[in-house]
Design an enzyme around this catalytic site. Sequence first.
Site, PDB file in Angstrom:
ATOM      1  N   GLU A  47      -4.352  13.901   3.919  1.00 45.09           N
ATOM      2  CA  GLU A  47      -4.923  12.646   4.396  1.00 45.09           C
ATOM      3  C   GLU A  47      -5.430  12.889   5.807  1.00 45.09           C
ATOM      4  O   GLU A  47      -4.806  13.620   6.582  1.00 45.09           O
ATOM      5  CB  GLU A  47      -3.892  11.522   4.400  1.00 45.09           C
ATOM      6  CG  GLU A  47      -4.457  10.210   4.930  1.00 45.09           C
ATOM      7  CD  GLU A  47      -3.514   9.022   4.775  1.00 45.09           C
ATOM      8  OE1 GLU A  47      -3.969   7.886   4.975  1.00 45.09           O
ATOM      9  OE2 GLU A  47      -2.336   9.234   4.453  1.00 45.09           O
ATOM     10  N   CYS A 240      -3.243   5.947   2.950  1.00 43.82           N
ATOM     11  CA  CYS A 240      -3.694   4.607   3.321  1.00 43.82           C
ATOM     12  C   CYS A 240      -5.171   4.524   3.638  1.00 43.82           C
ATOM     13  O   CYS A 240      -5.746   3.432   3.593  1.00 43.82           O
ATOM     14  CB  CYS A 240      -2.855   4.094   4.483  1.00 43.82           C
ATOM     15  SG  CYS A 240      -1.117   3.822   4.052  1.00 43.82           S
ATOM     16  N   ASN A 371      -3.461   3.381  -4.106  1.00 44.08           N
ATOM     17  CA  ASN A 371      -2.453   4.091  -3.313  1.00 44.08           C
ATOM     18  C   ASN A 371      -1.463   3.087  -2.755  1.00 44.08           C
ATOM     19  O   ASN A 371      -1.850   2.179  -2.020  1.00 44.08           O
ATOM     20  CB  ASN A 371      -3.113   4.842  -2.162  1.00 44.08           C
ATOM     21  CG  ASN A 371      -2.065   5.365  -1.174  1.00 44.08           C
ATOM     22  OD1 ASN A 371      -1.374   6.335  -1.464  1.00 44.08           O
ATOM     23  ND2 ASN A 371      -1.920   4.719  -0.029  1.00 44.08           N
ATOM     24  N   GLU A 372      -0.215   3.234  -3.090  1.00 42.67           N
ATOM     25  CA  GLU A 372       0.861   2.378  -2.580  1.00 42.67           C
ATOM     26  C   GLU A 372       0.531   0.898  -2.729  1.00 42.67           C
ATOM     27  O   GLU A 372       0.911   0.069  -1.895  1.00 42.67           O
ATOM     28  CB  GLU A 372       1.197   2.716  -1.124  1.00 42.67           C
ATOM     29  CG  GLU A 372       1.978   4.007  -0.983  1.00 42.67           C
ATOM     30  CD  GLU A 372       2.584   4.195   0.411  1.00 42.67           C
ATOM     31  OE1 GLU A 372       2.284   3.391   1.315  1.00 42.67           O
ATOM     32  OE2 GLU A 372       3.351   5.153   0.596  1.00 42.67           O
TER      33      GLU A 372
END
Length: 653
Positions: A47, A240, A371-372
């Site tokens: 990331e 994120c 994502n999450e």
Amino acid sequence: MRSILAAALLLTMGTADVVAQSSATFNIQLDQSSGNISSHMWGVFFEDINMGADGGIYAELVKNRSFEFDNPWMGWNKLEQSVEGTFLIVNDAKRKGNPRALKVFKPTDVKLGLQNEGFRGMGVRKGESYEFSLLYKQLKPGLRLRIELLDEENKVLGESTLALGNGAGWQNAAVKFTSSQTSAKAKLNVWFEGAGEAELDMLSLFPTETWKNRPKGLRKDMVQILADMKPGFIRFPGGCIVEGRDLANRFQWKKTVGPIEERELIINRWNTEFKHRLTPDYFQTFGLGFYEYFLLSEDIGAEPVPILNCGMACQFNTGEVVPLDELDTYIQDALDLIEFANGDVHTAWGKLRAEMGHPAPFNLKMLGVGNENWGPQYIERLAAFKKVLKDKHPEIEIIASSGTDPEGERFSFLDERLRDMKIDIIDEHYYRPPSWFLSGAARYDNYERNGSKIFAGEYASHTTRPNGPGRSTWEAALSEAAFLTGLERNADVVRMASYAPLFGHVDGWQWSPDLIWVDNLNVYGTPSYQVQKLYSLNKGTTIIPLKRNGQNATGQDSLYASSVYDETNKELIIKFINYNSTAVVADFKIDSKRKISGAATKITLANADLNIANSIEEPLQIKPRDEKVNYKGKSVKDTFAPYSFTVIKLPVK
């Protein structure tokens, strides 16, 4: 001298007593494999956080090269007082993705120059070649550029002159020069000589020695430390940044491919996320875009595992969602990414891939949706993705989020719903203290063996946070090693695993701990990196049952163990963690009709100080120690150091 010898003898006798008292027997059923291990079991998660891309693995040395930051002058200083109108920022909406440029007007009697500070300085090396390049458009011919590379004390390390040629429209120009010295905090001067007027853009400086020597490519030492792990996959681009603080700030893969100068820069969502680590100069130029990501995966033999936005922004920030009846654009992005990766050169996106230099497909097999993300709103959007993807691309496995935590109401809701949906792979994340990892070695022992598989997509053992460079401790790494025995033992359920985050820049981090730390010249692996590397290089092909008193070795007496067989190398591989402050004698008794060679390889990571960590200054305080050992018959009996992780490889005939 006698007193020293006596003390040493007493110490040796004391240690021997402890070893004799601390012993354990383990039974290994070599001929009774309990499942297969994925060829891409152990991977990495990339990331763009902690200056992982711009200022990190993407080797560009100029910050804000195209004047597209919110403040177009960020990173730049004017070297001489100039008259009004000498420098202008021009915003031309007709220029795709990159509308701003610098307009320079220079009369003959004006001394004019700019300086770029780089990303916390520029790391340059003695004797290495660097290329300065730019785009320019002549308005009044006559300008030439003098390029200087300076160290921290303004000593010139290298220089060259670049004349701007005549011609209409935007043109490229470049010049190379060599640095006379090494500097971690160099800077770049661009002096304007002669007289004339021009628009300039993409003012850039790269080392010519990049990974595989690709022009304007990746920093070779950072790629090499990844290649040394032989990771089975690379998860990209996050994290994120996939979601963004809001949907306008989400990662959009289509804006990261095609000509570099047309890729649309955005603010990095980690720019303002942490009040204690504000990073106002953190943007994403996407020089490392999806094409470069696929190339990197191919280069190091890793499966690409892209993660795409599901129509939801980060739920810790705005939590914006796209209405379900407007989700088609997001789903089409997923379909088009598959075409970009795998499509024939006659398709629209396959054609672009070929034009960028890779006619052959990248053989994408997996795709993450979200994502999450959590809640019923995620399930609704995931269901819409799944319906279309499985209809058009049943060969692509879908990875889905189980939220931010490995337990609790959110996790339970998602785990149940995802299994009901028959999602291929469920992505679990856990950032927890060492005690959680030590107690969780049996986490997957009772998971459903059929149905959805597990991807441990983000995990790290945290001693304290935030703790900065050098505090990725041996305590954290050893607790991870213990936990990973449980993932390995359950590799028929856990298909993939990756530590997170991957990179941290010592002068530009937002989150820690991280697997690998860098500065402008150096790179080193933390103790956790050494653990990950040992698992990745010794993953085996099948799971071999290993028991102690009929039970899995999940921390009884603070001992953890797992074993695998490597069909390729014909080796039995034992992994053993002694999480005690004293040495332990362990005896691994191997039940097999096959012949076991006593000549084994033993690899050990150990240190009695759990607080020790690697650093830029001491990068190998925790490092593997290899030795050749000989065991008798089908018994591997040995003494294992306090707080140690050991890998033993035995040839099998």
